[in-house]
Design a protein around this motif. Sequence first.
Motif, PDB file in Angstrom:
ATOM      1  N   GLY A   1     -11.905  21.640  32.977  1.00 46.39           N
ATOM      2  CA  GLY A   1     -10.821  22.249  33.731  1.00 46.39           C
ATOM      3  C   GLY A   1     -10.670  21.768  35.155  1.00 46.39           C
ATOM      4  O   GLY A   1      -9.926  22.372  35.927  1.00 46.39           O
ATOM      5  N   SER A   2     -11.372  20.682  35.539  1.00 49.70           N
ATOM      6  CA  SER A   2     -11.299  20.151  36.897  1.00 49.70           C
ATOM      7  C   SER A   2     -11.016  18.657  36.851  1.00 49.70           C
ATOM      8  O   SER A   2     -11.197  18.002  35.817  1.00 49.70           O
ATOM      9  CB  SER A   2     -12.605  20.394  37.662  1.00 49.70           C
ATOM     10  N   ALA A   3     -10.594  18.122  37.991  1.00 50.86           N
ATOM     11  CA  ALA A   3     -10.287  16.694  38.055  1.00 50.86           C
ATOM     12  C   ALA A   3     -10.438  16.191  39.474  1.00 50.86           C
ATOM     13  O   ALA A   3     -10.526  16.981  40.432  1.00 50.86           O
ATOM     14  CB  ALA A   3      -8.865  16.428  37.542  1.00 50.86           C
ATOM     15  N   LEU A   4     -10.446  14.877  39.602  1.00 45.39           N
ATOM     16  CA  LEU A   4     -10.353  14.213  40.895  1.00 45.39           C
ATOM     17  C   LEU A   4      -8.920  13.731  41.050  1.00 45.39           C
ATOM     18  O   LEU A   4      -8.447  12.918  40.249  1.00 45.39           O
ATOM     19  CB  LEU A   4     -11.320  13.029  40.970  1.00 45.39           C
ATOM     20  N   THR A   5      -8.227  14.240  42.060  1.00 45.15           N
ATOM     21  CA  THR A   5      -6.837  13.878  42.316  1.00 45.15           C
ATOM     22  C   THR A   5      -6.761  13.057  43.597  1.00 45.15           C
ATOM     23  O   THR A   5      -7.333  13.454  44.620  1.00 45.15           O
ATOM     24  CB  THR A   5      -5.961  15.135  42.431  1.00 45.15           C
ATOM     25  N   LEU A   6      -6.079  11.934  43.538  1.00 45.13           N
ATOM     26  CA  LEU A   6      -5.960  11.040  44.682  1.00 45.13           C
ATOM     27  C   LEU A   6      -4.506  10.909  45.110  1.00 45.13           C
ATOM     28  O   LEU A   6      -3.578  11.222  44.350  1.00 45.13           O
ATOM     29  CB  LEU A   6      -6.495   9.647  44.323  1.00 45.13           C
ATOM     30  N   ALA A   7      -4.308  10.429  46.333  1.00 45.20           N
ATOM     31  CA  ALA A   7      -2.968  10.110  46.806  1.00 45.20           C
ATOM     32  C   ALA A   7      -2.351   9.091  45.848  1.00 45.20           C
ATOM     33  O   ALA A   7      -3.061   8.247  45.294  1.00 45.20           O
ATOM     34  CB  ALA A   7      -3.022   9.554  48.230  1.00 45.20           C
ATOM     35  N   PRO A   8      -1.041   9.144  45.643  1.00 47.27           N
ATOM     36  CA  PRO A   8      -0.411   8.299  44.614  1.00 47.27           C
ATOM     37  C   PRO A   8      -0.656   6.804  44.770  1.00 47.27           C
ATOM     38  O   PRO A   8      -0.716   6.087  43.775  1.00 47.27           O
ATOM     39  CB  PRO A   8       1.081   8.624  44.773  1.00 47.27           C
ATOM     40  N   HIS A   9      -0.816   6.324  46.003  1.00 46.77           N
ATOM     41  CA  HIS A   9      -0.969   4.883  46.203  1.00 46.77           C
ATOM     42  C   HIS A   9      -2.394   4.398  45.989  1.00 46.77           C
ATOM     43  O   HIS A   9      -2.646   3.188  46.021  1.00 46.77           O
ATOM     44  CB  HIS A   9      -0.515   4.495  47.613  1.00 46.77           C
ATOM     45  N   LEU A  10      -3.328   5.312  45.756  1.00 48.65           N
ATOM     46  CA  LEU A  10      -4.719   4.929  45.520  1.00 48.65           C
ATOM     47  C   LEU A  10      -4.962   4.867  44.022  1.00 48.65           C
ATOM     48  O   LEU A  10      -4.791   5.853  43.313  1.00 48.65           O
ATOM     49  CB  LEU A  10      -5.668   5.929  46.168  1.00 48.65           C
ATOM     50  N   THR A  11      -5.368   3.727  43.547  1.00 49.18           N
ATOM     51  CA  THR A  11      -5.530   3.525  42.108  1.00 49.18           C
ATOM     52  C   THR A  11      -6.960   3.206  41.691  1.00 49.18           C
ATOM     53  O   THR A  11      -7.243   3.114  40.499  1.00 49.18           O
ATOM     54  CB  THR A  11      -4.622   2.373  41.633  1.00 49.18           C
ATOM     55  N   ASP A  12      -7.847   3.068  42.684  1.00 52.13           N
ATOM     56  CA  ASP A  12      -9.227   2.685  42.383  1.00 52.13           C
ATOM     57  C   ASP A  12     -10.153   3.438  43.323  1.00 52.13           C
ATOM     58  O   ASP A  12      -9.828   3.655  44.493  1.00 52.13           O
ATOM     59  CB  ASP A  12      -9.399   1.171  42.569  1.00 52.13           C
ATOM     60  N   LEU A  13     -11.315   3.847  42.815  1.00 54.56           N
ATOM     61  CA  LEU A  13     -12.261   4.579  43.663  1.00 54.56           C
ATOM     62  C   LEU A  13     -12.673   3.775  44.882  1.00 54.56           C
ATOM     63  O   LEU A  13     -12.920   4.334  45.955  1.00 54.56           O
ATOM     64  CB  LEU A  13     -13.503   4.966  42.858  1.00 54.56           C
ATOM     65  N   GLY A  14     -12.737   2.476  44.757  1.00 56.15           N
ATOM     66  CA  GLY A  14     -13.126   1.642  45.881  1.00 56.15           C
ATOM     67  C   GLY A  14     -12.218   1.798  47.083  1.00 56.15           C
ATOM     68  O   GLY A  14     -12.637   1.573  48.232  1.00 56.15           O
ATOM     69  N   GLN A  15     -10.975   2.207  46.850  1.00 56.84           N
ATOM     70  CA  GLN A  15     -10.023   2.396  47.938  1.00 56.84           C
ATOM     71  C   GLN A  15     -10.326   3.637  48.772  1.00 56.84           C
ATOM     72  O   GLN A  15      -9.701   3.858  49.811  1.00 56.84           O
ATOM     73  CB  GLN A  15      -8.606   2.485  47.378  1.00 56.84           C
TER      74      GLN A  15
ATOM     75  N   HIS B   1     -13.644   8.676  27.788  1.00 58.56           N
ATOM     76  CA  HIS B   1     -14.268   9.224  26.584  1.00 58.56           C
ATOM     77  C   HIS B   1     -13.274  10.155  25.873  1.00 58.56           C
ATOM     78  O   HIS B   1     -13.392  11.384  25.957  1.00 58.56           O
ATOM     79  CB  HIS B   1     -15.541  10.001  26.948  1.00 58.56           C
ATOM     80  N   PRO B   2     -12.310   9.603  25.177  1.00 65.86           N
ATOM     81  CA  PRO B   2     -11.296  10.452  24.533  1.00 65.86           C
ATOM     82  C   PRO B   2     -11.876  11.431  23.522  1.00 65.86           C
ATOM     83  O   PRO B   2     -11.312  12.517  23.321  1.00 65.86           O
ATOM     84  CB  PRO B   2     -10.364   9.428  23.866  1.00 65.86           C
ATOM     85  N   ARG B   3     -12.997  11.095  22.911  1.00 74.46           N
ATOM     86  CA  ARG B   3     -13.598  12.004  21.933  1.00 74.46           C
ATOM     87  C   ARG B   3     -14.033  13.313  22.587  1.00 74.46           C
ATOM     88  O   ARG B   3     -14.109  14.355  21.929  1.00 74.46           O
ATOM     89  CB  ARG B   3     -14.801  11.308  21.267  1.00 74.46           C
ATOM     90  N   TRP B   4     -14.300  13.273  23.892  1.00 78.22           N
ATOM     91  CA  TRP B   4     -14.715  14.470  24.603  1.00 78.22           C
ATOM     92  C   TRP B   4     -13.539  15.392  24.916  1.00 78.22           C
ATOM     93  O   TRP B   4     -13.754  16.528  25.324  1.00 78.22           O
ATOM     94  CB  TRP B   4     -15.397  14.090  25.918  1.00 78.22           C
ATOM     95  N   GLN B   5     -12.316  14.919  24.797  1.00 79.98           N
ATOM     96  CA  GLN B   5     -11.107  15.669  25.162  1.00 79.98           C
ATOM     97  C   GLN B   5     -11.238  16.252  26.575  1.00 79.98           C
ATOM     98  O   GLN B   5     -11.076  17.457  26.787  1.00 79.98           O
ATOM     99  CB  GLN B   5     -10.836  16.782  24.154  1.00 79.98           C
ATOM    100  N   PRO B   6     -11.506  15.396  27.548  1.00 83.55           N
ATOM    101  CA  PRO B   6     -11.784  15.902  28.897  1.00 83.55           C
ATOM    102  C   PRO B   6     -10.587  16.530  29.592  1.00 83.55           C
ATOM    103  O   PRO B   6     -10.751  17.266  30.556  1.00 83.55           O
ATOM    104  CB  PRO B   6     -12.242  14.636  29.639  1.00 83.55           C
ATOM    105  N   GLN B   7      -9.375  16.236  29.117  1.00 86.00           N
ATOM    106  CA  GLN B   7      -8.186  16.810  29.749  1.00 86.00           C
ATOM    107  C   GLN B   7      -7.989  18.275  29.373  1.00 86.00           C
ATOM    108  O   GLN B   7      -7.176  18.968  29.985  1.00 86.00           O
ATOM    109  CB  GLN B   7      -6.943  15.998  29.343  1.00 86.00           C
ATOM    110  N   GLN B   8      -8.730  18.759  28.412  1.00 85.67           N
ATOM    111  CA  GLN B   8      -8.513  20.103  27.884  1.00 85.67           C
ATOM    112  C   GLN B   8      -9.560  21.069  28.407  1.00 85.67           C
ATOM    113  O   GLN B   8     -10.748  20.929  28.117  1.00 85.67           O
ATOM    114  CB  GLN B   8      -8.579  20.063  26.356  1.00 85.67           C
ATOM    115  N   ILE B   9      -9.154  22.061  29.193  1.00 82.74           N
ATOM    116  CA  ILE B   9     -10.096  23.094  29.602  1.00 82.74           C
ATOM    117  C   ILE B   9     -10.577  23.832  28.358  1.00 82.74           C
ATOM    118  O   ILE B   9      -9.788  24.137  27.453  1.00 82.74           O
ATOM    119  CB  ILE B   9      -9.450  24.073  30.611  1.00 82.74           C
ATOM    120  N   GLY B  10     -11.883  24.060  28.280  1.00 81.11           N
ATOM    121  CA  GLY B  10     -12.461  24.685  27.098  1.00 81.11           C
ATOM    122  C   GLY B  10     -12.955  26.091  27.372  1.00 81.11           C
ATOM    123  O   GLY B  10     -13.126  26.505  28.526  1.00 81.11           O
ATOM    124  N   PHE B  11     -13.197  26.827  26.302  1.00 76.50           N
ATOM    125  CA  PHE B  11     -13.632  28.219  26.450  1.00 76.50           C
ATOM    126  C   PHE B  11     -14.732  28.535  25.444  1.00 76.50           C
ATOM    127  O   PHE B  11     -14.558  29.306  24.506  1.00 76.50           O
ATOM    128  CB  PHE B  11     -12.438  29.162  26.281  1.00 76.50           C
TER     129      PHE B  11
END
Length: 393
Positions: free
Chosen positions: A130-144, A310-320
């Motif tokens: 249920g959480s994520a890392l959100t970046l400014a739209p122009h940042l596409t890589d963690l190195g930035q 890791h799509p098998r983990w379904q990380p986009q879906q908050i779980g209960f």
Amino acid sequence: MTLTRRDLLRAGSGLLVAGAAAGGLAGLAKLGVAAAAGAAPAAGSSGPLRIGYLPITDAAPLLVAHGHGYYADQDLAVARPVLFRSWAGLAEAFLTRQVDVVHMLMPMALHLRATVDPGARVLAWNHTGGSALTLAPHLTDLGQLAGRQVAIPGWWSIHNIVLQRMLRGAGLEPVIRRGASARAGTVELIVMAPSDMVPALAGGFIAGYTVADPFNAAAEARGVGRIHRFLGDVWRDHACCVLLTHEELIDTRPDAVQALTDAVLAGQRAIVADRAGAAATLTDLSYLPQPRPVVTTALNYPPDAHAVVHPRWQPQQIGFAPFPFPGFTAALVENMRQTLIDGDRTFLDRLDPATAHHALVDDRFVRTALDRTGGAAAWGLPADLTRTEEIAV
């Protein structure tokens, strides 16, 4: 046990330090949080239970249970849940007995019990992911992120732990209380109340943030940020928030605690059965202030809307999944020891990963609730209620 504001400050927990970073003690006072425990009835009193929460989807089971009348179905009197703006405010309200039950960051629950409140007890997991890392739209890589600031909701949070692992995996160094340097590859971490993160990102004051939803979905809806990675794509089905109460409530009103746990599990099942309906409950009844479309998205991201490792983990879906696995607690303690914290972390030297779980968690009530709802299999849990943690940056 009576705790004053001075006690909390002396604890060196980072709770009120975090509060200062996100509005300070004055901000906490505006929330109506009393300074001492004597200002409200003890948790073990016979009145309606009082629930505190932050306006995030992590709190959804507690809120849906209230909105759907599941507490009343258990003959349990529960006051309308009270919204708090920051983790510091919620933690102080819990410590000073202004509320009886909260959803609390799991690392913060460990910290509270070890430092200022030995009576804090986890009853169950409130959700997973249920959480994520959100970046400014122009940042596409963690190195930035080198040379920039990134906000976290609290030092004692899974967000801080996972973010630091991600940064180090990208060859970056997280730093605290000193400016970040692009040349040195450092990223400064700051604490910010979740509700402040979207406007801070929109204003260019931070390069990104990691937090629970719906604040990630809100940034995308407003076009001021984009989800770089779901935290569940790094630590599979991790527990972010747990159901936390006071030991005296367990001792004096065990039937109420069981009824509470049963109702929360009913809330979890209702969300899984109808995520759009849950979003309507959360917004139409004004538990969450965010627009319904944003909450609906946060509870049910389309599986192909974001790149995942890791799509098998379904990380986009908050779980209960409510059962608190001991192995997760042990792994969490180990990871907390490897994480930079702006505060006193000496309690970690005393915290044994092998015994920390059983000192904090009372799983009697969730085990009973699971048995009443079809057992582990009905929840997609392993029959022996054990698992191996999967962490992959």
